[in-house]
Design a protein around this motif. Sequence first.
Motif, short mmCIF file in Angstrom:
data_model
loop_
_atom_site.label_atom_id
_atom_site.label_comp_id
_atom_site.label_asym_id
_atom_site.label_seq_id
_atom_site.Cartn_x
_atom_site.Cartn_y
_atom_site.Cartn_z
N SER A 96 1.16 -14.23 -8.19
CA SER A 96 1.73 -14.92 -7.19
C SER A 96 3.12 -14.64 -7.10
O SER A 96 3.83 -14.65 -5.90
N ARG A 97 3.84 -14.41 -8.16
CA ARG A 97 5.24 -14.37 -8.21
C ARG A 97 5.63 -12.73 -8.29
O ARG A 97 6.69 -12.40 -8.15
N PHE A 98 4.67 -11.75 -8.16
CA PHE A 98 4.73 -10.44 -7.87
C PHE A 98 4.60 -10.13 -6.61
O PHE A 98 3.66 -10.20 -6.06
N GLY A 99 5.71 -9.57 -5.87
CA GLY A 99 5.72 -9.10 -4.41
C GLY A 99 4.28 -8.33 -4.06
O GLY A 99 4.08 -7.21 -4.76
N VAL A 100 3.83 -8.76 -3.11
CA VAL A 100 2.56 -7.92 -2.63
C VAL A 100 2.77 -6.60 -2.34
O VAL A 100 1.99 -5.62 -2.55
N ASP A 101 4.15 -6.39 -1.70
CA ASP A 101 4.47 -4.72 -1.44
C ASP A 101 4.64 -4.01 -2.65
O ASP A 101 4.06 -2.75 -2.52
N ARG A 102 5.17 -4.66 -3.75
CA ARG A 102 5.30 -3.56 -4.98
C ARG A 102 3.82 -3.67 -5.64
O ARG A 102 3.55 -2.50 -6.02
N TRP A 103 3.27 -4.53 -5.28
CA TRP A 103 1.48 -4.47 -5.87
C TRP A 103 0.99 -3.14 -5.09
O TRP A 103 0.21 -2.30 -5.86
N LEU A 104 0.94 -3.19 -3.92
CA LEU A 104 0.18 -2.20 -2.90
C LEU A 104 0.92 -0.95 -3.56
O LEU A 104 0.02 0.24 -3.28
N ALA A 105 2.17 -0.76 -3.69
CA ALA A 105 2.72 0.49 -4.06
C ALA A 105 2.07 1.11 -5.26
O ALA A 105 2.05 2.16 -5.57
N LEU A 106 1.76 0.05 -6.31
CA LEU A 106 1.44 0.42 -7.67
C LEU A 106 0.09 1.07 -7.33
O LEU A 106 -0.65 2.03 -7.96
N LEU A 107 -1.03 0.08 -6.51
CA LEU A 107 -2.21 0.87 -6.22
C LEU A 107 -2.34 2.34 -5.83
O LEU A 107 -2.94 3.03 -6.10
#
Length: 241
Positions: A96-107
């Motif tokens: 939850s502390r990792f920005g969802v936009d950053r996560w989606l970029a990783l995906l």
Amino acid sequence: MLLLDIGNTNLRWAVHDGAQLGAVQIARHGNAIPLDVLAAWETLPAPTRIVASNVGGAAVAEALGRVTQAYWGLAPEFVSTRAEYAGVRIAYAEPSRFGVDRWLALLAAHVDNPTAAPTLIVDAGTAATFDLLLADGRHLGGLIVPGLEMMRTSLLAGTQIPRIEIEPCGMLWANDTTAAVAAGSVQAIAALAERLAERLAAETGATVRILLTGGDAPRLRAAFSQPFIEIEDLVLRGLTV
């Protein structure tokens, strides 16, 4: 599907027809849904789903929900970060502390990596984020620094330097104070990106792929000395994974 990437400043959206992503539209949201976006949505075929990434706050999320209910009777589906998904394993102990936009970029970076290269993702927006991803989907972590405007504004707030009205256009250094601030902010982000890419290459023994995205990506192009790939819709692509 109607896909939305709600950032701190801008709202990006595009339609996905099940096979490919359409053209990306961008607007400043000001914690609401802008009138030009509303006008554009009036002409859209009714979507079957609305999927969104939101780091812009609760106000714009609530505004989006009111609009989509009124237009199509649909509630937006807001995605959230997962520790492991689609082959990507994030470095943060608390997802939850990792920005969802950053996560989606990783995906998006992981599922479209034809050369199986380690990857550095540079997202240049209100903040500039840097994330390092191995070819096997393991996220090593990242860095966050102020974005171009935030970097410049914080410096100007504590000095008597006049407001910046120029862009450096690849300038390495300047012979004017205002230009020096503008060029310094651009070179700082580009230099940090290239330093991280060099370290990642040294640790993996492989050529690193640099992906550049975010609203300020065009302002950074000329500052990079290493090859990079600019992908305007990287976060939106992640919503399709």
